[in-house]
Motif scaffolding. Structure first.
Motif, PDB file in Angstrom:
ATOM      1  N   THR A  91      27.819  20.109  55.147  1.00  0.00           N
ATOM      2  CA  THR A  91      27.620  20.527  53.767  1.00  0.00           C
ATOM      3  C   THR A  91      28.954  20.592  53.029  1.00  0.00           C
ATOM      4  O   THR A  91      29.917  21.190  53.509  1.00  0.00           O
ATOM      5  N   SER A  92      29.006  19.995  51.852  1.00  0.00           N
ATOM      6  CA  SER A  92      30.220  19.955  51.042  1.00  0.00           C
ATOM      7  C   SER A  92      30.088  20.941  49.890  1.00  0.00           C
ATOM      8  O   SER A  92      29.325  20.715  48.945  1.00  0.00           O
ATOM      9  N   PHE A  93      30.826  22.034  49.978  1.00  0.00           N
ATOM     10  CA  PHE A  93      30.803  23.052  48.935  1.00  0.00           C
ATOM     11  C   PHE A  93      31.881  22.763  47.888  1.00  0.00           C
ATOM     12  O   PHE A  93      32.770  21.937  48.103  1.00  0.00           O
ATOM     13  N   ILE A  94      31.804  23.464  46.776  1.00  0.00           N
ATOM     14  CA  ILE A  94      32.792  23.312  45.716  1.00  0.00           C
ATOM     15  C   ILE A  94      34.185  23.618  46.245  1.00  0.00           C
ATOM     16  O   ILE A  94      34.361  24.422  47.163  1.00  0.00           O
ATOM     17  N   GLN A  95      35.178  22.950  45.648  1.00  0.00           N
ATOM     18  CA  GLN A  95      36.558  23.196  46.016  1.00  0.00           C
ATOM     19  C   GLN A  95      36.933  24.627  45.614  1.00  0.00           C
ATOM     20  O   GLN A  95      36.334  25.232  44.733  1.00  0.00           O
ATOM     21  N   ASP A  96      37.981  25.180  46.258  1.00  0.00           N
ATOM     22  CA  ASP A  96      38.332  26.588  46.084  1.00  0.00           C
ATOM     23  C   ASP A  96      38.617  26.976  44.645  1.00  0.00           C
ATOM     24  O   ASP A  96      38.341  28.109  44.236  1.00  0.00           O
ATOM     25  N   GLU A 416      36.028  11.308  44.477  1.00  0.00           N
ATOM     26  CA  GLU A 416      36.974  11.850  43.505  1.00  0.00           C
ATOM     27  C   GLU A 416      36.588  13.248  43.036  1.00  0.00           C
ATOM     28  O   GLU A 416      37.452  14.049  42.675  1.00  0.00           O
ATOM     29  N   ILE A 417      35.306  13.570  42.999  1.00  0.00           N
ATOM     30  CA  ILE A 417      34.869  14.852  42.435  1.00  0.00           C
ATOM     31  C   ILE A 417      34.500  15.867  43.508  1.00  0.00           C
ATOM     32  O   ILE A 417      33.899  16.899  43.204  1.00  0.00           O
ATOM     33  N   SER A 418      34.904  15.607  44.749  1.00  0.00           N
ATOM     34  CA  SER A 418      34.586  16.532  45.833  1.00  0.00           C
ATOM     35  C   SER A 418      35.740  17.450  46.198  1.00  0.00           C
ATOM     36  O   SER A 418      35.545  18.466  46.850  1.00  0.00           O
ATOM     37  N   GLY A 419      36.962  17.119  45.794  1.00  0.00           N
ATOM     38  CA  GLY A 419      38.100  17.953  46.137  1.00  0.00           C
ATOM     39  C   GLY A 419      38.728  17.544  47.454  1.00  0.00           C
ATOM     40  O   GLY A 419      38.082  16.974  48.331  1.00  0.00           O
ATOM     41  N   ASP A 420      40.007  17.864  47.582  1.00  0.00           N
ATOM     42  CA  ASP A 420      40.747  17.508  48.783  1.00  0.00           C
ATOM     43  C   ASP A 420      40.191  18.242  50.000  1.00  0.00           C
ATOM     44  O   ASP A 420      39.644  19.338  49.889  1.00  0.00           O
ATOM     45  N   PHE A 543      35.569  21.301  37.453  1.00  0.00           N
ATOM     46  CA  PHE A 543      36.437  21.353  38.628  1.00  0.00           C
ATOM     47  C   PHE A 543      36.033  20.275  39.641  1.00  0.00           C
ATOM     48  O   PHE A 543      35.911  19.123  39.267  1.00  0.00           O
ATOM     49  N   TYR A 544      35.782  20.660  40.907  1.00  0.00           N
ATOM     50  CA  TYR A 544      35.373  19.699  41.932  1.00  0.00           C
ATOM     51  C   TYR A 544      34.121  20.222  42.622  1.00  0.00           C
ATOM     52  O   TYR A 544      34.191  20.913  43.638  1.00  0.00           O
ATOM     53  N   PRO A 545      32.935  19.872  42.094  1.00  0.00           N
ATOM     54  CA  PRO A 545      31.693  20.510  42.536  1.00  0.00           C
ATOM     55  C   PRO A 545      31.070  19.922  43.794  1.00  0.00           C
ATOM     56  O   PRO A 545      30.070  20.444  44.288  1.00  0.00           O
ATOM     57  N   ALA A 546      31.588  18.794  44.289  1.00  0.00           N
ATOM     58  CA  ALA A 546      31.160  18.203  45.562  1.00  0.00           C
ATOM     59  C   ALA A 546      29.727  17.703  45.528  1.00  0.00           C
ATOM     60  O   ALA A 546      29.288  17.143  44.532  1.00  0.00           O
ATOM     61  N   GLN A 547      28.973  17.901  46.612  1.00  0.00           N
ATOM     62  CA  GLN A 547      27.718  17.170  46.802  1.00  0.00           C
ATOM     63  C   GLN A 547      26.656  17.487  45.757  1.00  0.00           C
ATOM     64  O   GLN A 547      25.796  16.659  45.475  1.00  0.00           O
ATOM     65  N   ALA A 548      26.688  18.667  45.162  1.00  0.00           N
ATOM     66  CA  ALA A 548      25.641  19.077  44.220  1.00  0.00           C
ATOM     67  C   ALA A 548      26.026  18.824  42.771  1.00  0.00           C
ATOM     68  O   ALA A 548      25.344  19.310  41.859  1.00  0.00           O
ATOM     69  N   THR A 549      27.052  18.053  42.521  1.00  0.00           N
ATOM     70  CA  THR A 549      27.609  17.913  41.170  1.00  0.00           C
ATOM     71  C   THR A 549      26.556  17.590  40.117  1.00  0.00           C
ATOM     72  O   THR A 549      26.381  18.331  39.139  1.00  0.00           O
ATOM     73  N   GLY A 550      25.878  16.472  40.272  1.00  0.00           N
ATOM     74  CA  GLY A 550      24.943  16.036  39.246  1.00  0.00           C
ATOM     75  C   GLY A 550      23.787  16.995  39.065  1.00  0.00           C
ATOM     76  O   GLY A 550      23.419  17.350  37.933  1.00  0.00           O
TER      77      GLY A 550
END
Length: 741
Positions: A91-96, A416-420, A543-550
């Motif tokens: 699971t990819s959560f939002i960046q910090d 690009e929108i998932s964060g480092d 910011f970087y919202p990861a898997q749930a962005t859209g």
């Protein structure tokens, strides 16, 4: 963590390390310390050295090797799990930085818990195969306790923002979430990074690997140490010493930092782990010492317990520990003491107890990307978005439109929108704006305009074709991982390449179509033109919202009753000209606590779909120095929709005897408040948050007056969110020294 690298995939061939006899360290009725002392007391010097030298960089420099004669297995210290485990199909959560924007202790704790559950599952899977790679262990390199100090710093996205109190509070919840609530065991162990005075530069104008941060004692104590102090108070198992030097001394050789402050002042009993190759850099980058024997001795004397080294390093510094002992530069007793916290942590993780005693050993891969974890990723993203501008277009008044366009280089690029240091979820769980917004219209158009966020090659005709005669246009701009990341700073705050032209073209060719700008970046970008242009109806900082962005963006724009929106965890400057050079470590002119200029958006700023009203603030008029300051305030939702309010409590000193922040956050809480409803918030300000730093006496609560402010924003900010701010003057009787911490 240190320089990015691909984890070596290898099969660690092990002999059977099951115990051939019973030892006291196996006895579950004994105390942890008794068991640790017994185990470490049985190790040879070479075994001690290997446990300290092989912190990562397998298969050469990690994992810590097994000790077959004692039945001790291998252990991997190097596992990334910052906002989801850095592995495939997790699971990819939002960046910090997004978690900082939520101002939610609860969300940070829940996400850390979910991540640590998946870390346990991945670890179990690999351990059963006897794979012990980097990033497959259960010691998490997280939370990040460094603050966002400079808006050009490449790693701002990995922090909780610019405020030490906010960062410290969220860091504590991260630790609690990872540890879990078991009375005996912890689910995963934690590492607070990067200790200390580490906030840029990465690459511009000098390398982070050799940078010497010149910092005053006051700035060190009041800005760079507090979030780590909260981390230690929260029970972290370890801290990571950073790449830089502090006033000429590399942090991983800095006895003042790692012993005097961390252990003596704060009472830390855990272990210190180096950033990757940071011990080597003491010689090769900082030129502080010139040989590995002296460097090993100096680092261990300073307080380091274990070294992370990349696999390409042939002779790590800590492989010279035995030689340092033989030369009389290290005492064997100290080396044994340095190894004890490593095995104490492994004991707490349950390694030396029967598996049936530890429920965390039962966690398997069925928990990964569970419906609960996916729902939490969606909730976190929704609550992290900051609504910077809204002329009333949001929430959208209709579910479908005659025509819709989604444009921009960040509209359909999940990486690009998932964060480092993001995890890599399955494609079925990834939602980008391009995918999520398709349901808005059968006449649906997409154009990236630029292939990458750098936007050096721009196709204006593509944008024109997409936006002409369209009802609503969503423009997705920003930075992404390729432009702000570890090892890569920015020179300025401008939108990169031709992105500004893309935005202006969208306005030019859109006719009467409504335009919503969505920015994907941690560091602020100069969007003054968009803020001031009436043709831009709304701006969302995502910011970087990861898997749930859209899915999250669609939900916040179309579900007005769903709790949503955060507040800025940093000052959004107009341009880099508003802050000192990135190499200048004075806090003067930096962050809301010291910045005297006018930002584009202030710290704590963020709009909602409703309005709040504050009243009935009750705080004592007089306080005895050293006591907690307690208060109560009522907050009413006076709008027509439910909303999330983030109550912010600030304090300022009327006449401090020393240089102090002009204002600072001392309490906060997030509430969902239905329209027409009121919540009562009871808060407490600790003595530590009322003290000022004096070089001769340490922290002191001074006699005099302080002013308390309570509202949904900072007091007296020019760009208001629309609610009121209450204030109260409090007289402090007497003074009280709190010592050095």
């Amino acid at each position: 963590m240190g320089s990015r690298r691909t984890a070596a995939v290898f099969l660690f061939l092990l002999l059977d390390w099951s115990l051939q006899e019973n030892y006291p360290f196996q006895n579950v009725s004994l105390t942890w310390d008794t068991r640790v002392n017994d185990l470490v007391g049985r190790l040879t010097l070479d075994e001690l050295m290997q446990q300290m030298a092989k912190g990562g960089g397998g298969p050469i420099n990690g994992p810590a090797p097994p000790i077959q004669r004692l039945g001790v297995g291998p252990f991997q210290w190097d596992t990334e799990c910052q906002h989801g485990m850095n592995a495939q199909n997790t699971t990819s959560f939002i960046q910090d930085i997004g978690f900082g924007a939520t101002f939610s202790r609860d969300l940070v704790r829940k996400a850390a818990e979910a991540t640590s559950i998946e870390v346990r599952a991945i670890h179990k899977m690999y351990a059963e195969k006897r794979y012990f790679l980097d990033h497959t262990g259960i010691n998490c390199l997280n939370p990040i306790s460094s603050i966002m100090r400079d808006p050009r710093w490449g790693r701002s996205q990995e922090t909780y923002g610019e405020d030490p109190f906010l960062s410290g509070q969220l860091g504590q919840q991260n630790i609690q979430g990872q540890h879990g609530n078991h009375p005996r065991y912890i689910r995963t162990s934690t590492t607070c990074m990067w200790f200390d005075v580490h906030g840029g530069p990465e690459s511009i104008p000098v390398s982070r690997l050799s940078f010497d941060a010149k910092v005053s004692e006051r700035d060190w104590r009041t800005t760079f140490l507090p979030s780590f102090r909260y981390c230690v108070q929260g029970g972290t198992d370890s801290v990571m010493c950073s790449y830089n030097s502090i006033n000429g001394v590399p942090t991983c050789a800095n006895k003042k930092l790692l012993t005097e402050i961390l252990r003596n002042n704060w009472g830390f009993s855990g272990f210190v782990i180096t950033d990757q190759n940071a011990a080597e850099n003491i010689i090769t980058r900082h030129h502080y010492l010139n040989n590995s024997v002296d460097t090993a001795a100096t680092a261990i004397l300073a307080g380091v317990n274990v070294e992370i080294v990349s696999e390409d390093i042939k002779s790590p510094v800590f492989q010279n520990i035995v030689e340092a002992i033989n030369q009389g530069k290290l005492e064997e007793e100290l080396v044994r003491d340095r190894v004890k916290p490593l095995f104490y942590t492994r004991m707490r993780l349950g390694e030396f107890d029967p598996p049936e005693m530890n429920p965390f050993t039962l966690i398997n891969t069925s928990v990964i990307e569970s419906s609960n974890h996916r729902a939490l990723a969606l909730e976190a993203a929704m609550k992290s978005f900051v609504l910077l501008k809204n002329d009333g277009i949001l929430p959208l008044k209709q579910a479908t439109f005659n025509s819709v366009a989604v444009v921009g280089p960040l509209a359909d690029n999940n990486t690009e929108i998932s964060g480092d240091y993001h995890s890599n979820p399955g494609n079925q769980f990834i939602s980008t704006p391009r995918e999520a917004f398709k349901s808005f219209s059968t006449d649906y158009r997409f154009a990236s305009g630029c292939v990458t966020p750098s936007c050096s090659q721009y196709n204006s005709a593509q944008i024109q074709l997409a936006v002409e005669k369209v009802d609503i246009i969503f423009v997705c701009l920003g930075l992404g991982n390729s432009l702000e990341t570890e090892g890569h700073d920015r020179y300025d705050l401008e939108l990169p390449g031709k992105q500004q032209q893309l935005l202006e073209d969208a306005v030019l060719f859109a006719g009467e179509g409504k335009i919503v700008l969505i920015t994907f970046n941690a560091n602020p970008t100069n969007i003054t033109w968009a803020q001031n242009n009436p043709r831009i109806s709304a701006i969302i900082a995502a910011f970087y919202p990861a898997q749930a962005t859209g899915a999250a963006l669609k939900a916040v724009m179309t579900s007005p009753r769903t709790p949503k929106f955060g507040r800025l965890p940093y000052t959004w400057y107009v341009s880099a000209d508003q802050v000192p050079a990135i190499t200048n470590y004075t806090m003067e002119g930096r962050t809301y606590r010291y910045f005297k200029g006018e930002p584009l958006y202030p710290f704590g700023y963020g709009l909602t779909y409703t309005q709040f009203y504050y009243d009935f603030l009750q705080v004592s008029d007089v306080l005895t120095a050293g006591n907690d300051l307690r208060g109560i305030v009522n907050v009413e939702n006076v709008g027509t929709l439910p909303g999330d309010e983030i109550i912010q409590v600030y304090l300022s000193w009327d006449n401090p005897s020393v240089t102090s922040p002009q204002i600072q956050l001392v309490a906060f809480e997030r509430f969902t408040i239905d329209y027409g409803s009121t919540v009562t918030y009871t808060f407490s300000v600790s003595p530590e948050n009322m003290a000022v730093w004096t070089d001769d006496k340490g922290w002191v609560i001074e006699e005099g007056n302080v002013t308390l402010y309570v509202g949904g924003q900072q007091p007296n900010q020019k760009k208001s969110v629309g609610s009121n701010v209450l204030s109260k003057s409090i007289k402090i009787n007497g003074s009280k020294g709190l010592g050095y911490y």
